[in-house]
Enzyme design. Sequence first.
Site, mmCIF file in Angstrom:
data_model
loop_
_atom_site.group_PDB
_atom_site.id
_atom_site.type_symbol
_atom_site.label_atom_id
_atom_site.label_comp_id
_atom_site.label_asym_id
_atom_site.label_seq_id
_atom_site.Cartn_x
_atom_site.Cartn_y
_atom_site.Cartn_z
ATOM 1 N N CYS A 119 0.835 -1.203 0.000
ATOM 2 C CA CYS A 119 0.000 0.000 0.000
ATOM 3 C C CYS A 119 0.873 1.257 0.000
ATOM 4 C CB CYS A 119 -0.908 0.007 1.223
ATOM 5 S SG CYS A 119 0.008 -0.095 2.760
ATOM 6 N N CYS A 173 2.899 1.849 3.088
ATOM 7 C CA CYS A 173 4.033 0.933 3.235
ATOM 8 C C CYS A 173 5.213 1.452 2.421
ATOM 9 C CB CYS A 173 3.653 -0.465 2.765
ATOM 10 S SG CYS A 173 2.048 -1.014 3.357
#
Lengths: 80, 315
Positions: A10, A13
């Site tokens: 994501c 991240c």
Amino acid sequence: MHIEILGSGCARCHSLEANVRKALQLLGKEAQVTAVTDMAQIMAYGVMSMPALVVDGKVLASGRVLSPEEVKRALVSAGI
Amino acid sequence: MLTLVADWFTYVLLRMPHGTVLSGAVQFFVYDIIKIYLLLAGVIFAVGLVQTWLPPEAIRGVLARHSRLMSHVLASLMGAVAPFCSCSAVPMFIGFVESGVPLGVTMTFLIASPMITPSGVVLLWGLFGAGTAALYVAFGLIISVVSGLIIGRLHLEHWVEDYVYQTKVGGHPVATLSLHERLRVGWNYVREIFRRVAPWVAAGVAIGAFIHGYAPADLLVRYAGADNPLGVLIAVLIGIPLYSNAEGVIPIVQALWAKGLPLGTALAFMMAVTGLSVPESLILRRVLKPKLLATFIGIVGVSIIVVGYLFNLVM
């Protein structure tokens, strides 16, 4: 030192990974940085909120994007 | 105080004349946007702070301990105050189910969390008033509790992907934070949410201030307006495949409402967009077999439709 970023790819991240690399630059150190996306591996750490920062098998933070400064402090206290 | 700032900005800084439609709109825009930004910063900071005491590990512990109905209610409330990144849905699902939180309770949490977010509620509060925001929260909590209870009652555990039960969940000690670190987390949360939400808030307020009454009626209003008894049904069916976070959809909801869509229909549309979506379904598909995913979408969809009609009745 082995640094792992746990997450499922994501945006948050990726920004944690970028901040880790920035922190390493600030410290002038090199370390192996791996993005871990495999769920079995992530769950083995018992982490439920992404992204998480793991250093040498120890979970240092989960569920938040640490700033480069915060990563720096975490790495120093982990003994880089 | 805020009125003074808005007046000063409009009439002194921009030197706009008093009493025109445009200057009134600008004054209203400045007043509203400052009010909502302040409200947003305050609420987000408080929620960010509370979240540091409520990591998923703690939530999981609470949910595994209580009786059936109580744990659904708690799951719903905690989902509302602890919005998580959608990338955490799968690890949370596995972590919850593996540690003995019932499937239905887990689903309640996963339904409530994207539907009721603190920043979304603040926007509703700022743009539609406290009453509407409170009703939205109440209905969101009811939908998540009822849907979770039904899923639990149907005993669908065998429709969860098998690997979920085989995954070994390790335990890691949750690091305790100092108060200073907690405050920093709260502040970072404000910055993070603001970066994401600020443009949407401005769009929402601008629509309220400027476009009110001018925008042409569009598809949704034509087919789901007040005179169509199937309005809520159609709005929800249109909303399910669409995806946006709560903050992004609120300006649209406001525009639709301004054009005459009943509030219940507009909010049901918002719940369908935030609570059910193609990307979220694809993420949940990794842990739910197709039958359970379809049941989940069906139950939540029907609950939203029912609540939309109730909302229209109440308002």
